[in-house]
Enzyme design. Structure first.
Site, PDB file in Angstrom:
ATOM      1  N   PHE A   1       0.853  -1.191   0.000  1.00 52.87           N
ATOM      2  CA  PHE A   1       0.000   0.000   0.000  1.00 52.87           C
ATOM      3  C   PHE A   1       0.884   1.234   0.000  1.00 52.87           C
ATOM      4  CE2 PHE A   1      -2.274   3.599   1.668  1.00 52.87           C
ATOM      5  CZ  PHE A   1      -3.444   3.551   0.944  1.00 52.87           C
TER       6      PHE A   1
ATOM      7  N   ASP B   1       9.299   2.838   1.875  1.00 56.24           N
ATOM      8  CA  ASP B   1       8.105   3.631   2.175  1.00 56.24           C
ATOM      9  C   ASP B   1       7.862   3.537   3.682  1.00 56.24           C
ATOM     10  OD1 ASP B   1       5.610   4.682   2.656  1.00 56.24           O
ATOM     11  OD2 ASP B   1       4.628   3.728   0.938  1.00 56.24           O
TER      12      ASP B   1
ATOM     13  N   LYS C   1       2.547  11.285   7.054  1.00 59.94           N
ATOM     14  CA  LYS C   1       1.759  11.036   8.265  1.00 59.94           C
ATOM     15  C   LYS C   1       2.303  11.778   9.500  1.00 59.94           C
ATOM     16  CE  LYS C   1      -0.906   7.190   6.683  1.00 59.94           C
ATOM     17  NZ  LYS C   1      -0.570   6.093   5.809  1.00 59.94           N
TER      18      LYS C   1
HETATM   19  C1  PLP Z   1      -0.824   6.128   4.323  1.00 63.78           C
HETATM   20  C2  PLP Z   1       0.242   5.566   3.474  1.00 63.78           C
HETATM   21  C3  PLP Z   1       0.562   6.128   2.223  1.00 63.78           C
HETATM   22  C4  PLP Z   1      -0.259   7.227   1.588  1.00 63.78           C
HETATM   23  O1  PLP Z   1      -0.331   8.373   2.347  1.00 63.78           O
HETATM   24  P1  PLP Z   1      -1.509   9.446   2.045  1.00 63.78           P
HETATM   25  O2  PLP Z   1      -1.135  10.633   2.889  1.00 63.78           O
HETATM   26  O3  PLP Z   1      -2.788   8.796   2.483  1.00 63.78           O
HETATM   27  O4  PLP Z   1      -1.491   9.724   0.592  1.00 63.78           O
HETATM   28  C5  PLP Z   1       1.629   5.606   1.536  1.00 63.78           C
HETATM   29  N1  PLP Z   1       2.356   4.578   2.027  1.00 63.78           N
HETATM   30  C6  PLP Z   1       2.072   4.005   3.218  1.00 63.78           C
HETATM   31  C7  PLP Z   1       2.924   2.883   3.711  1.00 63.78           C
HETATM   32  C8  PLP Z   1       1.000   4.463   3.964  1.00 63.78           C
HETATM   33  O5  PLP Z   1       0.680   3.865   5.118  1.00 63.78           O
END
Ligand code: PLP
Length: 400
Positions: free
Chosen positions: A140, A225, A254
């Site tokens: 994700f 990520d 985040k």
């Molecule tokens: C939440 C998340 C994203 C995307 O972040 P958004 O601010 O919702 O676009 C990308 N990678 C990971 C691992 C995430 O948990």
């Protein structure tokens, strides 16, 4: 207006792209939130780890207010006095030498993918438009069309084609598959050191290191990520630090803003981020002084309040307690730091009803991937508060 009124209005006028629990929150402080009826809850999701510093952290809110009264947006047509300091402080904290600011996580992932492609063409000499990026199953990384193009989740893609080319998927935690998938045109390997949305999946020890070594042997960029797993959530500043590696690119978002503003960034070195020239890439709000000031304070809070250490210690404590529950529903308890998944057997009928039962007991959490309950409270939580949360979880898992 009560809970029902708000829900009706949202259902009527808002697009239905989420299935939230029916709690309407009007305020929060630390680990606590209150709904419009005055009920108090402990937040065990922390906005998918965007609120690691706790809701409305007074220091972050103070900076937000002060900066909002001074200047909020300059665009990057001009410079501002907050972005340079965020760049420097984030680089010094993480050991990278350059950063590029964006807003949402997905935008930062897109930025990293663009950087990797341009690096492939200008440094690795991959033929034009042939660059490949390898990702993992169950990934994700956000919801843009290019990012969902490499999702393995049917619902994320269904109805949204045509998709962006240039991605290859290998199974998560399969080093041999990664080795096989690499070609001379491979630019990068994009991976979550812990898969959050995938169900809090923790790779076996050594796999990230092996994958990293394979990338190094083949001149492939290793992109972590860390949007969810980073900034203390896993009990380290970054989850990749459980292994002896240093990714070429780290993506953060985040908790970079303590949940007070959308701020994300790509961290790397000049050899990679140096591929961008003026005009190659940008964002109207990226690097704005309000977001930069908020992010600077959010990082200071994370370090000065020792939230990474707290996550490490209390994560171990919480996981041990959860493992002590004897419930016919629980298949596995796993986690690192306060990044915890409780996977239920399919016979339990899905995690949602357990989340609803917990909500009635004042604990907010959310199912992920149907059968997993994720426990990821703000990192400011105390041992006593974990004991209380546990006292509510135990009967729900044992009796529902
Ligand atoms: C939440 C998340 C994203 C995307 O972040 P958004 O601010 O919702 O676009 C990308 N990678 C990971 C691992 C995430 O948990």
């Amino acid at each position: 207006m009560n809970t029902k009124d708000y829900i009706e209005i949202e259902e009527k006028f808002g697009a239905h792209n989420y299935h939230p629990l029916d709690v309407v929150i009007e305020k929060g402080k630390g680990i606590y939130v209150w709904d419009v009826e005055g009920n108090k809850y402990i937040d065990c999701l922390a906005a998918y780890s965007a609120v690691n510093q706790g809701h409305c952290h007074p220091r972050i809110v103070e900076v937000l207010k002060n900066q909002a009264e001074k200047i909020t947006l300059t665009s990057r047509a001009f410079r501002n006095d907050q972005l340079p300091l965020l760049c420097k402080e984030l680089c010094e904290l993480t050991g990278y030498s350059m950063m590029l600011p964006m807003n949402s996580g997905a935008e930062a992932v897109e930025t990293a993918l663009k950087a990797a492609r341009k690096w492939a063409y200008t440094v690795k000499n991959v033929p034009a438009n042939q660059a490949e990026i390898i990702v993992c199953s169950n990934n994700f990384s956000g919801r843009t069309i290019s990012i969902i193009s490499f999702s393995t989740e049917e619902q994320y893609k269904s109805g949204f084609g045509p998709f962006t080319a240039g991605f290859k998927v290998v199974p998560y935690c399969d080093a041999e598959a990664l080795r096989q998938a690499i070609t001379p045109n491979t630019a990068a390997f994009l991976v979550e050191p812990i898969q959050g949305e995938g169900g809090v999946i923790i790779p076996p020890d050594g796999w990230l290191k092996e994958a990293f070594d394979i990338c190094k042997q083949n001149n492939v960029l290793f992109i972590a990520d860390e949007i969810q797993s980073g900034l203390g959530r896993s009990g380290k500043l970054f989850a990749y630090q459980y292994e002896d590696i240093k990714p070429d690119i780290v993506i953060v978002g985040k908790a970079l803003s303590g949940g007070c503003y959308p701020v994300s960034a790509v961290l790397s070195d000049r050899s990679v981020l140096g591929v961008f020239n003026p005009g190659d890439h940008g964002s109207t709000f990226g690097g704005n002084p309000l977001g930069a000031a908020v992010a600077r304070e959010s990082l200071k809070v994370l370090i000065e309040e020792k939230l990474v250490e707290n996550s490490f210690e209390l994560g171990k404590y919480f996981i041990e307690k959860l493992k002590s529950i004897s419930s016919k529903h629980v298949k596995e308890v796993r986690g690192k730091g306060l990044f915890i998944g409780v996977e239920l057997f399919p016979e339990a009928g899905g995690a949602r009803k357990f989340c609803e039962a917990l909500m009635k007991r004042g604990i907010l959490c959310k199912e992920t991937h149907t059968h997993v309950i994720r426990f990821a409270p703000p990192l400011v939580i105390t041992k006593e508060e974990i004991d209380y949360v546990f006292s509510q979880i135990k009967p729900v898992l044992e009796t529902e």
